[in-house]
Design an enzyme around this catalytic site. Structure first.
Site, PDB file in Angstrom:
ATOM      1  N   GLY A   1     -38.604  65.953  78.468  1.00  0.00           N
ATOM      2  CA  GLY A   1     -38.060  67.277  78.227  1.00  0.00           C
ATOM      3  C   GLY A   1     -36.663  67.233  77.651  1.00  0.00           C
TER       4      GLY A   1
ATOM      5  CE  LYS B   1     -35.823  64.384  82.557  1.00  0.00           C
ATOM      6  NZ  LYS B   1     -35.881  63.090  83.241  1.00  0.00           N
TER       7      LYS B   1
ATOM      8  N   GLY C   1     -35.086  63.771  76.434  1.00  0.00           N
ATOM      9  CA  GLY C   1     -35.686  62.602  77.069  1.00  0.00           C
ATOM     10  C   GLY C   1     -37.179  62.592  76.869  1.00  0.00           C
TER      11      GLY C   1
ATOM     12  CG  ASP D   1     -37.457  54.059  80.797  1.00  0.00           C
ATOM     13  OD1 ASP D   1     -37.437  53.093  80.000  1.00  0.00           O
ATOM     14  OD2 ASP D   1     -37.559  55.236  80.434  1.00  0.00           O
TER      15      ASP D   1
END
Ligand SMILES: *[C@@H]1O[C@H](CO)[C@@H](O)[C@H](O)[C@H]1NC(C)=O
Ligand SMILES: *[C@@H]1O[C@H](CO)[C@@H](O)[C@H](O)[C@H]1NC(C)=O
Ligand SMILES: *[C@@H]1O[C@H](CO)[C@@H](O)[C@H](O)[C@H]1NC(C)=O
Ligand SMILES: *[C@@H]1O[C@H](CO)[C@@H](O)[C@H](O)[C@H]1NC(C)=O
Ligand SMILES: *[C@@H]1O[C@H](CO)[C@@H](O)[C@H](O)[C@H]1NC(C)=O
Ligand SMILES: *[C@@H]1O[C@H](CO)[C@@H](O)[C@H](O)[C@H]1NC(C)=O
Ligand SMILES: *[C@@H]1O[C@H](CO)[C@@H](O)[C@H](O)[C@H]1NC(C)=O
Length: 730
Positions: A424, A440, A421, A537
């Site tokens: 990271g 993540k 992403g 987003d």
């Protein structure tokens, strides 16, 4: 008077000049009255001796035509009347019919060609004007109220003053069509015209295939074409409710110039300067650079009233690309326009980070202050709560031990990597209990990461909805920051809908359920969660799919919670993803729940079509997916948008509803977009009456010319020449 057949060809040039000289003494008139006729050998000559009209036959041809040529250059035919229907021999008569039409009759008085004017004016006369325009008018009418004019029916040549383009009230289009061959004036397959499906642009075609297009109108010039300076003529471009046309006018009567389409697929701009006895080819290329010459520039006149975009030097126009910047051109200095490119921070490469940091310095500073303040508040809050020193307690979330995570992900092995992403890498992990998780791991050097991390943890820890990805815990030790999510075996939506093979797995029914799920998840975020949240987003890659392909919204790295009283927030750091950003956010940094609605609309259209908005291409226009959907919707062909794969089994009414709602969501003005609450209702209720959408925001933002063959050195496509400036929102 000579009655020799007139053969017009360069090889017979002197012969023709001789004839012309002869004819001059016959005191040729420029007017054909109702009882007069023109037969082979007789001509009309314009008052200033520039143009001549008469019979001609190309060399090596037995066919005869009525045409207009330059009196001094009889081999240059600028207009042909009966291109499609030649005379078999030179016996023909051009005259005015009893009902006032200009007609060409053959030897047996059959009508070979007629002006076919809609107005019947028995007392009409034909006159060859000094401009080369053959007009039919009432005998005593000296206004420009012509019954008919040859300028409305161009052959292969555009003369000064001739309009090329559309009469929007009648739908008539005037365009150039090449000859079929050197000796054959019948219509060839090369055409040059203005297309106006969306924004106007010049298109050169061979048959139905486009061989060149200028790119859409950007307000100054047709994007994608260079602009040489031009002292020969000025360009006039009119685009209003009634007309869309282009024409040019010479700046001095002594300048003789013409634009012609040649049957080899080239446009030729030819000029005859004062005193010259031959033509100079100024340009011979697939587009005429002079044509796009500063339409709104120094010498140009430009009237545009039907479209809002009007971008010009010095003013705050905005031109958006949603695709990659592949078609940027460098223009000559005096036509320079600065390009500011706004990019999501996550898309900036490492090397550019310093630049970003510099420019966003001020906002970062304030960001740090805010962060400190937030931390202080947190500390105060946690003190009040008498929480332990355990940081995890502050955010009411299980805190994982780094060792557990390292073991679960096999020391963050590359084979466990499942995604990358903005902030990271995401790894798949298996806990000792057998539970699968997604980890993540925020990149250590990402300055934004810490802020986004806290943000995401705090926000998502409080969210519980079946269409939101569940955060199981977090881990921070040393400079390691990690988020532990439930594992989604089916990756993300983009993995399916944009892949040729995998898209078939998402049937229409599944797609509709996915769309419904996302809309419910978003509604929860906007309205029903404890904290009201703007995701900022939303995109296909942030929609994860569980084992049953249920959608879950993920990645809250840049999400913001908002105050109920606040309808709109303004930010200095515009981050998000091109193709999904709403106009007001991308341009002004303003965001609200309606910017999420915009992104949802894009997503909805992507789900239906199986195509990415950002990289959408269509052979007929330059619009992105939104523009394409809008054009189809307007034409009542919305169903054509459906992904071919799912075509077999879709439910027509559902598809139409999705497209309709999608278009409503991507309206340019945020107030025209529905709230997620109405979106959920509109999508789920069959037969619910939907408002009519207007033109979507950002649908003509791409500039491209795919078939690009530059013939002049001054035009070049550059990628390196672009100065990338991260623009601060005002
Ligand atoms: C044209 O011909 C008609 C009949 O042939 C005649 O009446 C008329 O006067 C003529 N007009 C002119 C302008 O010669
Ligand atoms: C005319 O036809 C002859 C014989 O077919 C040919 O040799 C000549 O090249 C042609 N001329 C032109 C100008 O096409
Ligand atoms: C043209 O053809 C017609 C009929 O075919 C004939 O009557 C006429 O005489 C021909 N004219 C010439 C100039 O050959
Ligand atoms: C004259 O034109 C008419 C109608 O187009 C046609 O029927 C006739 O055959 C033509 N005559 C000649 C000699 O070409
Ligand atoms: C004039 O109209 C007739 C009948 O509508 C048509 O057949 C003919 O092709 C037209 N001629 C021209 C030159 O447009
Ligand atoms: C367009 O067509 C209408 C109707 O025939 C006419 O009145 C008008 O003058 C035309 N416009 C132009 C620019 O030719
Ligand atoms: C078209 O233009 C090119 C370049 O000027 C020229 O070489 C060619 O002969 C032209 N073709 C015709 C059919 O006029």
């Amino acid at each position: 008077m000579s009655y020799k057949p007139m053969k017009i060809h360069p090889s017979l040039f002197f012969h023709t000049v001789f004839l012309s000289l002869l004819l001059k003494f016959c005191s040729a008139l420029d007017i054909l009255t109702s009882n007069a006729t023109i037969t082979n050998g007789k001509t009309l000559v314009s008052l200033g001796q520039s143009f001549e009209l008469g019979f001609f036959s190309p060399s090596n041809s037995s066919k005869w035509y009525i045409g207009i040529w330059y009196k001094k250059f009889p081999e240059v035919i600028v207009w042909v009347a009966n291109r499609e229907n030649p005379l078999g021999n030179s016996s023909g008569v051009l005259t005015i019919s009893p009902d006032g039409d200009l007609v060409l009759l053959n030897a047996t008085t059959g009508v070979v060609w007629s002006s076919n004017s809609s107005r019947i004016e028995p007392a009409s006369v034909a006159q060859l004007l000094e401009s080369g325009n053959l007009v039919l008018k009432r005998k005593d009418d000296n206004t420009e109220n012509y019954i008919w004019q040859s300028f409305d029916f161009p052959s292969d040549t555009l003369l000064p003053g001739m309009k090329m383009g559309w009469n929007l009230s009648t739908g008539a289009n005037r365009y150039l069509t090449s000859w079929k061959g050197n000796n054959d004036p019948s219509p060839g397959d090369i055409t040059y015209r203005i297309d106006h499906l969306g924004m106007p642009q010049f298109v050169l075609r061979k048959g139905s295939e486009k061989i060149f297009r200028t790119g859409p109108w950007n307000g100054i010039r047709f994007s994608g074409t260079g602009v040489p300076s031009n002292i020969l003529f000025k360009v006039i471009f009119v685009y209003d409710k009634k007309d869309l046309y282009y024409k040019y006018e010479v700046s001095d009567d002594s300048i003789i110039t013409r634009l012609a389409v040649n049957q080899s697929g080239l446009l030729q701009r030819l000029v005859l300067n004062k005193g010259d006895s031959s033509w100079t080819t100024l340009y011979s290329s697939q587009n005429d650079p002079c044509d796009e010459y500063g339409v709104c520039g120094a010498n140009g006149i430009c009237k545009i009233s039907s479209r809002p975009i009007y971008i010009r030097k010095g003013s705050g126009g905005c031109f958006m690309w949603f695709g990659d910047l592949i078609d940027i051109r460098e223009f000559s200095e005096d036509n320079e326009q600065d390009i500011y490119i706004r990019m999501p921070a996550s898309e900036l490469g490492h090397s550019k980070k310093t630049k970003l940091v510099l420019i966003t310095g001020v906002s970062s500073l304030s960001g740090i202050l805010i962060l400190c303040f937030m931390l202080w508040c947190l500390i105060q809050k946690s003190k009040r709560k008498r929480a332990s020193e355990n940081k995890g307690k502050d955010i009411e979330l299980p805190l994982f031990d780094l060792n557990i995570i390292t073991t679960a992900t096999r020391n963050f092995s590359l084979t466990n990597m499942i995604g990358e992403g903005g902030f990271g890498i995401v790894y798949k992990g298996t806990l000792s209990t057998g539970q699968q998780v997604a980890v993540k791991r925020l990149s250590k050097n990402s300055g934004q990461g810490i802020q986004e991390f806290k943000n995401e943890v705090m926000l998502i820890a409080k969210l519980q909805h079946r269409n939101l990805v569940r955060l199981l815990g977090c881990c921070f030790e040393g400079d390691e920051r990690m988020l532990i999510y439930e594992y989604m075996p089916n990756k993300s939506l983009d993995y399916f809908i944009f892949d040729q093979d995998r898209k078939a797995l998402l049937t229409w029914q599944k797609r509709f359920e996915v769309a419904m799920g996302i809309s419910r998840g978003l509604l929860y975020l906007h309205q029903d969660s404890r904290l009201r949240i703007i995701h900022r987003d939303l995109k296909a890659s942030n929609i994860l799919l569980d084992c049953d392909l249920n959608p879950k919204i993920s990645d809250f790295g840049i999400a913001r919670s908002f105050d109920e009283d606040l309808t709109e927030i303004k930010t200095k750091r515009v981050i998000g993803t091109y193709g999904y950003m709403s106009p007001e956010y991308a341009v002004d940094g303003k965001y609200s729940v309606k910017s999420d609605v915009f992104s949802f609309g894009v997503l909805l259209l992507e789900i239906v079509s199986g195509k990415k908005n950002r990289s959408f291409h269509h052979p007929d226009h330059h619009h992105n997916l939104l523009g394409h959907a809008w054009l189809l919707f307007k034409e009542g062909k919305a169903l054509e948008l459906v992904d071919h794969i799912s075509e077999l089994s879709f439910v027509e009414s559902q598809v139409l509803r999705c497209i309709h709602v999608g278009l409503l969501c991507v309206q340019k003005l945020s107030q025209d977009r529905p709230t997620m609450a109405s979106v959920v209702v509109m999508l789920s209720k069959e037969g619910e009456a939907l408002p009519q959408p207007k033109e979507p925001g950002f649908f003509v933002e791409r500039s491209c010319t795919e078939t690009e063959t530059s013939t002049s050195g001054e035009r070049r496509i550059t990628q390196n020449g672009v100065t990338i400036t991260v623009l601060e929102a005002r």
